[in-house]
Design an enzyme around this catalytic site. Structure first.
Site, short mmCIF file in Angstrom:
data_model
loop_
_atom_site.label_atom_id
_atom_site.label_comp_id
_atom_site.label_asym_id
_atom_site.label_seq_id
_atom_site.Cartn_x
_atom_site.Cartn_y
_atom_site.Cartn_z
CE LYS A 295 -3.42 2.16 3.30
NZ LYS A 295 -4.78 1.75 3.78
NE ARG A 296 6.15 1.79 4.02
CZ ARG A 296 6.80 1.10 3.66
NH1 ARG A 296 7.59 2.41 2.61
NH2 ARG A 296 7.80 0.14 3.65
#
Ligand code: GLU
Length: 546
Positions: A295-296
């Protein structure tokens, strides 16, 4: 007798029985072989590619078999709830062409098997939990966090398996009196499952994607209800998928590890387990190393990314199908015109080890897909996207609809349509030179044409320019200009005797291309000029001579 007292003590307010719910939720009236699938997202407000991957699989299984695909909100983890999250799930999946037949809606719900939000099902879970207590299959555990941590330390020290099982299950044989005393003292408890005594036995199960799996039986007295009476994933999954009549559970492979718990719980409840379909994790190659999408680090994990970049849902589907089923590309080759939904999607053709998500491949698939659309369709799509995501572009596109459509039509249709764009955001960069306000010199003139020649080429071009020329007359003029200056009229002549020429006609037309488009690479210049119109074309050449 003791079980009964215990059940009453733990669930004083539960007056319904499992039968009540079994009657409330009868078998679904569906044709034979119809599959019932569900998506069970947590309402975190973040919906990602993995969700879409699973959702397409669910949706296909259900709808190809005349079944039902429903949405269940798995909100037992209170901390993660984000307002409006359900709407995000529904809207985003709808955008990608995935519709639910039943389940949670933005407000309320639709269907006869609800509630479809787990927190609203507390009483249901507790009714079945109470029944397990009555049958001696569940018991309260009053261990505090500190006690559990101390237990873990002890297990580390003794090199024993972690967890709450066998001799470590301290409250396994708790008496009614002890439990009552603890409760009267205000101690909180969780409800644990009484697993079979550790025996080292294994069991086998058929996974629709992975085939036959042999796994050790669960030995842990897992938590069924947390201290607030809300179930863990394990218990909620079993109760919900039974009562909602799910036939196929499609979920990520991260759930394989706890599958033995689920199978055991289904057995304890006396129910048939659904068919499990554990999908492979989506992976990407990063600097030559295969890893999970994060996600990051990876904006492409978020579904919003595709929306804001302007990927067409149909193109994303097309690509997802290639990732989902190994025989999809072959089918597509044989059925270029067919609707993707005609493809016989099957779990048997799904990969089991890390499905590779490759954005370059998506871009390729998408380019091919967009190349099949006609100019009017593309124009409407781009406008729709730009209206939301790029106001400047939107205004430009609407200023002169015919002009914009003409620009989009270049290279479209025919045997070999151009494949320049994979998403609408890219289309702005690609088409920008058509608009005077966006036009800029992005690239230099070809190096092998000296400045003096360049000027002469452009001046001659301007002198001889006739907007009414057809393509071959037009090109003949460019050839003539070049020849006069010592450029070969055909590239192959130049290749044969390079010492005889300064370059070839391609270099000459490249000068014109840069003057008109600001780039060394573009679709056919004659076509571009026809769209730009006489006035604008002449203006561009004049500006380039200045
Ligand atoms: N709420 C679970 C998750 O997204 C769903 C898993 C399942 O489909 O069973 O992690």
């Amino acid at each position: 007798m003791n079980n009964e007292k215990m059940a009453k003590l733990l669930f004083p307010n539960i007056d319904k029985t499992p039968d009540y719910y079994e009657n409330l939720y009868p078998e679904r009236n569906l044709p034979e072989g119809a599959k019932v699938t569900r998506l069970g997202p947590s309402p975190t407000g973040f919906i990602h590619l993995g969700n879409l991957f699973g959702a397409i699989c669910d949706e296909r299984l259900a709808h190809l078999s005349g079944g039902v695909f429903y949405l269940r909100i798995e909100d037992t983890d209170n901390k993660r709830e984000v307002p409006g999250a359900v709407e995000v799930v529904i809207n985003t999946l709808r955008y990608f062409g995935v519709e639910f037949d039943e389940g949670a809606l933005k407000d309320g719900e639709k269907g006869d098997y609800g509630p479809y939000r787990q927190r609203e099902r507390a009483e249901i879970y507790q009714t079945f939990a109470k029944d397990l207590v009555l049958r001696g299959l569940a018991y309260p555990c009053f261990c505090t966090e500190e006690e559990l941590t101390a237990m873990r330390e002890k297990q580390t020290e003794l090199k024993e398996n972690f967890g709450y099982y066998g001799k470590w299950a301290v409250h396994r044989n708790i008496t009614f009196e002890e439990a009552e005393k603890n409760i009267n003292e205000g101690k909180s408890f969780v409800l644990r499952f009484r697993a079979p005594e550790p025996s080292g036995k294994t069991f086998t199960i058929e996974d629709a994607i992975r085939g036959k799996l042999t796994m050790p039986q669960n030995e842990q007295d897992v938590v069924l209800l947390k201290s607030d009476g809300i179930p863990t994933y394990h218990f909620a999954h079993v109760i919900d998928d039974h009562l909602m009549k799910t036939t196929h559970v499609v979920r990520g492979e991260e759930w394989l590890a706890t599958l033995p718990i689920h199978v055991q719980l289904f057995e304890a409840m006396g129910w048939r387990a659904p068919i499990y379909c554990h999908t492979a994790q989506l992976m990407k190659i990063d600097n030559g190393v295969k890893r999970k999408l994060s996600k990051r680090k990876d904006p492409e994990l978020s579904l919003d990314y595709y929306k804001s970049e302007g990927y067409l849902p149909g193109a994303v589907w097309e690509y997802m199908m290639t990732v989902l089923n190994s025989n999809y590309e072959e089918w597509r080759k044989e059925n270029p015109e067919a609707n993707v939904r005609e493809f016989e999607f099957t779990t048997k053709k799904m990969g089991i080890s890390g499905s590779l998500f490759d954005i370059d491949k998506l871009n390729d698939v998408s380019k091919n897909y967009l190349a099949t659309l006609d100019a009017d369709t593309v124009y409407n799509y781009i406008c729709e996207w730009a209206k939301e995501c790029d106001e400047e572009y939107y205004k430009l596109l609407c200023e002169d609809e015919e002009f914009s459509k003409g620009m989009i039509a270049i290279g479209r249709g025919g045997e070999k349509p151009r494949k320049d764009i994979s998403c609408w955001k890219q289309s702005k960069d690609f088409y920008s030179f058509f608009f005077d306000t966006l036009f800029k010199m992005e690239e230099d003139y070809p190096e092998n044409v000296c400045e003096e020649d360049r000027k002469i080429i452009l001046e001659k071009y301007l002198e001889t320019y006739d907007h009414a020329d057809d393509q071959s007359t037009w090109f003949g003029k460019i050839r003539a200009i070049g020849e006069e200056l010592g450029y070969a009229p055909q590239p192959k002549l130049y290749k044969k005797n390079p010492e005889l020429y300064k370059g070839h006609v391609g270099d000459v037309s490249c000068v014109i291309r840069v003057a008109i488009t600001g780039r060394t690479n573009s679709p056919d210049i004659w076509c571009i000029q026809q769209v730009l119109g006489e006035k604008r074309t002449i203006e561009r050449i004049k500006n380039a001579i200045k």
